[in-house]
Design an enzyme around this catalytic site. Structure first.
Site, PDB file in Angstrom:
ATOM      1  N   ASN A   4       0.867  -1.180   0.000  1.00  0.00           N
ATOM      2  CA  ASN A   4       0.000   0.000   0.000  1.00  0.00           C
ATOM      3  C   ASN A   4       0.899   1.225   0.000  1.00  0.00           C
ATOM      4  O   ASN A   4       1.446   1.604   1.034  1.00  0.00           O
ATOM      5  CB  ASN A   4      -0.906  -0.003   1.240  1.00  0.00           C
ATOM      6  CG  ASN A   4      -1.713   1.284   1.325  1.00  0.00           C
ATOM      7  OD1 ASN A   4      -1.870   1.989   0.318  1.00  0.00           O
ATOM      8  ND2 ASN A   4      -2.224   1.592   2.504  1.00  0.00           N
ATOM      9  N   LYS A   6       0.096   4.240  -0.342  1.00  0.00           N
ATOM     10  CA  LYS A   6      -0.570   5.457   0.156  1.00  0.00           C
ATOM     11  C   LYS A   6      -0.365   6.588  -0.858  1.00  0.00           C
ATOM     12  O   LYS A   6      -0.392   6.316  -2.057  1.00  0.00           O
ATOM     13  CB  LYS A   6      -0.045   5.836   1.542  1.00  0.00           C
ATOM     14  CG  LYS A   6       0.013   4.630   2.485  1.00  0.00           C
ATOM     15  CD  LYS A   6       0.276   5.013   3.902  1.00  0.00           C
ATOM     16  CE  LYS A   6       0.479   3.751   4.734  1.00  0.00           C
ATOM     17  NZ  LYS A   6       0.259   3.942   6.137  1.00  0.00           N
ATOM     18  N   HIS A  89      -9.808   1.423   4.131  1.00  0.00           N
ATOM     19  CA  HIS A  89      -8.544   1.633   4.849  1.00  0.00           C
ATOM     20  C   HIS A  89      -8.755   2.660   5.960  1.00  0.00           C
ATOM     21  O   HIS A  89      -9.471   3.646   5.780  1.00  0.00           O
ATOM     22  CB  HIS A  89      -7.450   2.107   3.882  1.00  0.00           C
ATOM     23  CG  HIS A  89      -6.090   2.078   4.505  1.00  0.00           C
ATOM     24  ND1 HIS A  89      -5.652   3.088   5.334  1.00  0.00           N
ATOM     25  CD2 HIS A  89      -5.100   1.155   4.462  1.00  0.00           C
ATOM     26  CE1 HIS A  89      -4.435   2.778   5.764  1.00  0.00           C
ATOM     27  NE2 HIS A  89      -4.073   1.614   5.249  1.00  0.00           N
ATOM     28  N   GLU A  91      -7.022   5.012   7.137  1.00  0.00           N
ATOM     29  CA  GLU A  91      -6.665   6.408   6.867  1.00  0.00           C
ATOM     30  C   GLU A  91      -7.785   7.101   6.104  1.00  0.00           C
ATOM     31  O   GLU A  91      -7.993   8.306   6.249  1.00  0.00           O
ATOM     32  CB  GLU A  91      -5.326   6.469   6.101  1.00  0.00           C
ATOM     33  CG  GLU A  91      -4.162   6.192   7.047  1.00  0.00           C
ATOM     34  CD  GLU A  91      -2.882   5.758   6.362  1.00  0.00           C
ATOM     35  OE1 GLU A  91      -2.816   5.772   5.120  1.00  0.00           O
ATOM     36  OE2 GLU A  91      -1.935   5.399   7.090  1.00  0.00           O
ATOM     37  N   GLU A 161      -5.927  -4.657  10.299  1.00  0.00           N
ATOM     38  CA  GLU A 161      -4.921  -3.631  10.576  1.00  0.00           C
ATOM     39  C   GLU A 161      -5.323  -2.833  11.818  1.00  0.00           C
ATOM     40  O   GLU A 161      -6.144  -1.913  11.724  1.00  0.00           O
ATOM     41  CB  GLU A 161      -4.834  -2.655   9.400  1.00  0.00           C
ATOM     42  CG  GLU A 161      -4.456  -3.284   8.089  1.00  0.00           C
ATOM     43  CD  GLU A 161      -3.843  -2.251   7.166  1.00  0.00           C
ATOM     44  OE1 GLU A 161      -2.655  -2.358   6.876  1.00  0.00           O
ATOM     45  OE2 GLU A 161      -4.548  -1.303   6.773  1.00  0.00           O
ATOM     46  N   GLY A 167       1.317   3.175  10.379  1.00  0.00           N
ATOM     47  CA  GLY A 167       1.891   4.465  10.005  1.00  0.00           C
ATOM     48  C   GLY A 167       3.007   4.949  10.917  1.00  0.00           C
ATOM     49  O   GLY A 167       3.371   4.299  11.904  1.00  0.00           O
ATOM     50  N   SER A 209       2.869  -1.577  10.568  1.00  0.00           N
ATOM     51  CA  SER A 209       4.307  -1.548  10.892  1.00  0.00           C
ATOM     52  C   SER A 209       5.023  -2.859  10.560  1.00  0.00           C
ATOM     53  O   SER A 209       5.926  -3.284  11.292  1.00  0.00           O
ATOM     54  CB  SER A 209       4.523  -1.181  12.365  1.00  0.00           C
ATOM     55  OG  SER A 209       4.023   0.113  12.621  1.00  0.00           O
TER      56      SER A 209
HETATM   57  C1  PEP Z   1      -1.067   0.544   5.821  1.00  0.00           C
HETATM   58  O1  PEP Z   1      -1.113   1.708   5.455  1.00  0.00           O
HETATM   59  O2  PEP Z   1      -1.931  -0.258   5.417  1.00  0.00           O
HETATM   60  C2  PEP Z   1       0.006   0.138   6.703  1.00  0.00           C
HETATM   61  C3  PEP Z   1      -0.017  -1.062   7.218  1.00  0.00           C
HETATM   62  O3  PEP Z   1       0.974   1.053   6.967  1.00  0.00           O
HETATM   63  P1  PEP Z   1       2.398   0.824   7.690  1.00  0.00           P
HETATM   64  O4  PEP Z   1       2.924  -0.513   7.198  1.00  0.00           O
HETATM   65  O5  PEP Z   1       3.223   1.957   7.243  1.00  0.00           O
HETATM   66  O6  PEP Z   1       2.141   0.791   9.153  1.00  0.00           O
END
Ligand code: PEP
Length: 248
Positions: A4, A6, A89, A91, A161, A167, A209
């Protein structure tokens, strides 16, 4: 394994270079399905150079066409070669308050109707001590998948998630043994909707993460069939290592 990106990278050239690195890494692995969920403006150029990875998008609207300024339909992205779409998602849920479970359900219905595979993102804001997060997750699943026929099971992927793990501001990644408990619970909820056999067809992924050091641990001990990778998917080297670790 789903990348992803983003709202990254900042140029089409960088997106193409990253895809080339990822494609190169995939040639060395045999048994991992890779999806790159790119921002809309890069989809066309990426589509022309993908050979192994599949093209994904990060959102799609719940209507096919009409007076919806700024929106992009599932049909439009499908025509660009998109096979997978992220829906719900965190975000987006956070930055777009209108992105409720009901709207997410509408988006899921439309994307499936247009032949896309959906990556349905769920996860709690907080892991409270009373276990309220289990109810929160259940509600997200039941409302998001409301009215979806079991014959769509092949086209559904769940990405678990936990929001607090996602993030740059994340507290930490989840612990794979905690993920395992929640994935078991998610499987129970899916089974209550689609029945045991059909629900088994639905992969459950972990995201939050993930990096080159913990990816294998989640895949081995978290009960998940894949990973949704944000920041670490923007570094060709790190993402390639994750792909290699997933190829067992
Ligand atoms: C995500 O945006 O779906 C995500 C898991 O971000 P990150 O791996 O940066 O925590």
């Amino acid at each position: 394994i789903i990348a992803n990106w983003k709202m990254n990278p900042d140029t089409s050239d960088k997106a193409v270079t990253l895809v080339q690195t990822i494609e190169q890494a995939i040639t060395g692995i045999s048994d991992v399905e890779v999806v790159i969920a790119s921002p809309f403006p890069f989809l066309s150029s990426i589509a022309t150079i993908l050979t192994h990875a599949k093209l994904g998008s990060q959102n799609a609207f719940w209507e096919d066409k009409g007076a919806y300024t700024g929106e992009i339909s599932a049909d439009m992205i499908k025509n660009l070669g998109v096979k997978y779409v992220l829906i719900g998602h965190s975000e987006r849920r956070q930055d777009h308050p209108e992105e409720t479970n009901e709207i997410i359900n509408k988006k899921i219905i439309k994307a499936l109707k247009n032949g896309l595979k959906i990556i349905f993102c769920i996860g709690e804001r907080e892991r409270d001590t009373k276990g309220c997060y289990f109810h929160f997750i259940k509600k997200e699943i039941l409302e998001g998948l409301e009215g979806i026929d079991g014959k769509e099971a092949d086209n559904i992927i769940i990405a678990y998630e936990p929001i607090w793990a996602i993030g740059a501001k994340a507290q930490r990644a989840d612990r794979p043994d905690d993920t395992l408990k929640i994935v078991d619970f998610i499987r129970e909820v899916l089974s209550s909707i689609f029945g045991k056999n059909l629900s088994r067809k639905i992969p459950v992924l972990y995201g939050g993460s993930v990096d080159a050091d913990n990816a294998q641990d989640f895949l081995k001990n978290g009960g998940v069939q894949g990973l949704l990778v944000g920041r670490s998917s923007l570094d060709g080297k790190i993402f390639s290592k994750i792909l290699k670790d997933a190829d067992v």
